[in-house]
Design an enzyme around this catalytic site. Structure first.
Site, short mmCIF file in Angstrom:
data_model
loop_
_atom_site.label_atom_id
_atom_site.label_comp_id
_atom_site.label_asym_id
_atom_site.label_seq_id
_atom_site.Cartn_x
_atom_site.Cartn_y
_atom_site.Cartn_z
N GLU A 187 -0.04 -8.69 -0.92
CA GLU A 187 -0.95 -8.21 -1.98
C GLU A 187 -2.18 -9.08 -1.98
O GLU A 187 -2.08 -10.30 -1.84
CB GLU A 187 -0.33 -8.33 -3.38
CG GLU A 187 0.59 -7.25 -3.80
CD GLU A 187 1.08 -7.42 -5.25
OE1 GLU A 187 0.33 -7.89 -6.13
OE2 GLU A 187 2.25 -7.08 -5.48
N GLN A 242 4.91 0.83 -11.89
CA GLN A 242 3.49 0.82 -12.21
C GLN A 242 2.83 2.18 -12.01
O GLN A 242 1.88 2.51 -12.70
CB GLN A 242 2.77 -0.27 -11.41
CG GLN A 242 3.18 -1.67 -11.88
CD GLN A 242 2.45 -2.77 -11.15
OE1 GLN A 242 2.93 -3.22 -10.11
NE2 GLN A 242 1.31 -3.21 -11.65
C1 NOJ Z 1 1.12 -9.12 -8.59
C2 NOJ Z 1 2.15 -8.12 -8.99
O1 NOJ Z 1 3.09 -7.99 -7.96
C3 NOJ Z 1 1.61 -6.74 -9.33
O2 NOJ Z 1 2.62 -6.02 -9.96
C4 NOJ Z 1 0.38 -6.88 -10.20
O3 NOJ Z 1 -0.11 -5.64 -10.60
C5 NOJ Z 1 -0.68 -7.66 -9.43
N1 NOJ Z 1 -0.16 -8.99 -9.19
C6 NOJ Z 1 -2.00 -7.80 -10.18
O4 NOJ Z 1 -1.81 -8.54 -11.32
#
Ligand code: NOJ
Length: 467
Positions: free
Chosen positions: A371, A15
Site C-alpha cells: 500500500e 472498506q
Molecule cells: C492502511 C490500511 O490498511 C487501510 O485500510 C487504510 O485505508 C489505509 N492505511 C489508509 O489509511
C-alpha cells in the site's frame, strides 16, 4: 532473469463492500463500531458502502483500465464463514466470481485474509486475546485456499499486524482506537494493557505461521506473505538513525519482523529489555513453527516518523521511551492529513533489512510494497488530484531506483482503487484513484486524473523494463 515487476492496486473487503448483504453474511466488529453514535467522524450510517460486491464486474473493468498486473483485495471472514465458524458457500461464491472476472481480464490476485475486521462473535469471545481464535482463522484460511487457490498469485495473512494488535483488539490509551471496548481482564486476568497487546500480537503471529504451513503443505510453490506498517523512524534530519530512532523502528517494525525472519527467530534484544514481563515467550516448538514463514515481506508505507528521546503520550512511546515529533515533510493531503511525502523513509527501511555491505541481517526475502497513497487534498478539485500524482510518482521512482541498486523489491501497490470507508474517518478522507459518488444510487465511479496517470506510468515503466 528477474520476474517482471508487480504493478498493483488495492482495496479491502469491508472498506468497499460494507456489512449489509443478504448472502448469509453475519455481523462483524466494524458493523458494531459503526452503530455506536458519534464513532464514525462523518456520521455515515452502517448501511452506507461503495457496493463493491454488487458492482464487482464494473470494478474489474476499472482495474483493467489502470493496466495493473495484480489486484490486492481481502476476503470478508464474516461473509464466507457464518459467525466466523461455519462455511457459507453463498458468501464465498462472490469471491469466486470476482476471481473469475479478474482472470478473464488477465489480472492476478493478491488475496489478503485478514484486513482489520473480525466476525463479531469471535470478537466477543476474546478476539486475538485467546488462542481459541487460531483454529477458527485456520479453518477460514483453509476454506479460502480450497475455493480460490487456483486464482491466487500471492496470499497475505494479516494486513498491518502491529496496527491491529495495538488498535484493533483492546482500547489502548493514546493509541488509535479501531475496535470495540473489550474487557481484556475477563480473558487474561490482572495483566497490563501492554501484555494484552503482546498476547494478541503473539496469537496473530502464530495464526499466520499455521496458515503459512498449511498452504505450503498443500502446495510448496505457493507464496505467502504478511503486511507490516512501514514505520521507519529517524532523527530530525529525516536521514540519521541514532539509538532513539533505531529503538522506535524496532518497537513498530522489528518487534514483528524478528520472530518471523531474524536469525535469532525470537523477540530480539532491542525490544526485550523494554517490554520485559509483558512479552509472552515462545516455546521452542512455536519458534520452529514460525521461523521463516514469509515468502513475500509486504510493507504499507505512508510516512516516516521523526522521533526524539523522552516518553510521548502513546503506549508505544511510553514503553520504548521516545516521542514522535512534528516534521517538515510536505503534508501533500491538506492540513489535517497524517500522510507525508518522504520516499526516502521507505527506501531506508528496505535497505535496513539488508544490513551493511556484505552483512545480510535478514534473509533476502522479496519485498512487496502492498500500500502507498495519499488522501485527496481538500484544497484541490478531487478529480484533479495532482497531489496524488506527485506522491505516488515520487515513491515509484524511488522504489525502482532502489530495485536497480539491488534492493529485492518486487512490486508496488497503489492505495486505493476507489474512495472508500476510511474506518473511523468515514467516507470523507478519500484515497481513491476513482472517485465514488456515495449520494448517487449507482455509487458512480469516476476516474480521477491520477487513474490515467498511473496507467501511463505503468506502461512507461514496463516498456523500460522490457528493454
Ligand atoms: C492502511 C490500511 O490498511 C487501510 O485500510 C487504510 O485505508 C489505509 N492505511 C489508509 O489509511
Amino acid at each position: 532473469m528477474r520476474d517482471p515487476f508487480i504493478w498493483a492496486v488495492a482495496t479491502a473487503a469491508y472498506q468497499i463492500e460494507g456489512g449489509r448483504e443478504t448472502d448469509g453474511r453475519t455481523p462483524s466488529m466494524w458493523d458494531a463500531i459503526r452503530e455506536i453514535p458519534g464513532r464514525i467522524k462523518d456520521g455515515s450510517s452502517k448501511e452506507m458502502s461503495c457496493e463493491g460486491r454488487k458492482k464487482y464486474k464494473e470494478d474489474v473493468k476499472l482495474i483493467k483500465s489502470l493496466g495493473v498486473t495484480h489486484y490486492r483485495f481481502s476476503i470478508d471472514w464474516s461473509r464466507v464463514m457464518k459467525n466466523g465458524k461455519t462455511r457459507n458457500p453463498t458468501g464465498m461464491e462472490y469471491y469466486k466470481d470476482l476471481c473469475r472476472e479478474l482472470r478473464k481480464e488477465g489480472i492476478q490476485c493478491i488475496v489478503n485474509l485478514f484486513h482489520a475486521d473480525l466476525p463479531l462473535d469471535l470478537y466477543n469471545e476474546g478476539s486475538w486475546l485467546t488462542e481459541e481464535i487460531i483454529p477458527y482463522f485456520v479453518q477460514f484460511a483453509r476454506y479460502c485456499y480450497e475455493e480460490l487457490h487456483e486464482f491466487v498469485s500471492i496470499w497475505v495473512t494479516f494486513n498491518e499486524i502491529r496496527m491491529h494488535a495495538w488498535a484493533g483488539v483492546v482500547k489502548v490509551e493514546g493509541e488509535p482506537f479501531h475496535s470495540l471496548d473489550i474487557d481484556y481482564k475477563k480473558f487474561l486476568g490482572e495483566v497490563s494493557v501492554a501484555r494484552a497487546v503482546m498476547v494478541a500480537s503473539r496469537n496473530m503471529l502464530l495464526a499466520h505461521a499455521k496458515v503459512y504451513r498449511l498452504f505450503h503443505e498443500k502446495n510448496d510453490a505457493c507464496r505467502v506473505g504478511i503486511i507490516l506498517g512501514g514505520h521507519a523512524c529517524f532523527d530530525a534530519d529525516g536521514e540519521t538513525v541514532s539509538s532513539v530512532s533505531e529503538r522506535a523502528t524496532k518497537s513498530m517494525v522489528h518487534l514483528y519482523l524478528d520472530p518471523l525472519l531474524h536469525p535469532s527467530n525470537d523477540w530480539t534484544g532491542g525490544v526485550r529489555e523494554y517490554l520485559g514481563e509483558d512479552l509472552p515467550p515462545w516455546s521452542e516448538e512455536e519458534k520452529k513453527l514460525i521461523k521463516n514463514t514469509v515468502d513475500v515481506m509486504c510493507f504499507n508505507y505512508y510516512r516516516p516518523h521523526i522521533v526524539k528521546e523522552g516518553k510521548g503520550p502513546s503506549l508505544v512511546e511510553q514503553i520504548f521511551n521516545f516521542t514522535m515529533v512534528d516534521d517538515d515533510w510536505p503534508k501533500i493531503g491538506g492540513d489535517s492529513s497524517w500522510v507525508r511525502l518522504h520516499p526516502q523513509g521507505l527506501i531506508s527501511l528496505m535497505e535496513g533489512l539488508r544490513g551493511k555491505e556484505g552483512e545480510q541481517k535478514y534473509p533476502n526475502v522479496p519485498i512487496l510494497i502492498s500500500e502507498n497513497g495519499v488522501n485527496d487534498d481538500p484544497s484541490l478539485n478531487s478529480l484533479d488530484d495532482t497531489n496524488r500524482i506527485r506522491y505516488i510518482g515520487e515513491h515509484i521512482d524511488a522504489i525502482l531506483e532502489a530495485r536497480r541498486r539491488g534492493v529485492n523489491v518486487i512490486g508496488y501497490t497503489a492505495w486505493s482503487l476507489m474512495d472508500n470507508l476510511e474506518w473511523d474517518d468515514g467516507f470523507e478522507v478519500r484515497f481513491g484513484l476513482f472517485q465514488v459518488n456515495l449520494e448517487s444510487e449507482e455509487k458512480t465511479r469516476t476516474p480521477k486524473r491520477s487513474a490515467e496517470w498511473y496507467k501511463k506510468k505503468i506502461e512507461k515503466e514496463r516498456r523500460e523494463e522490457d528493454q
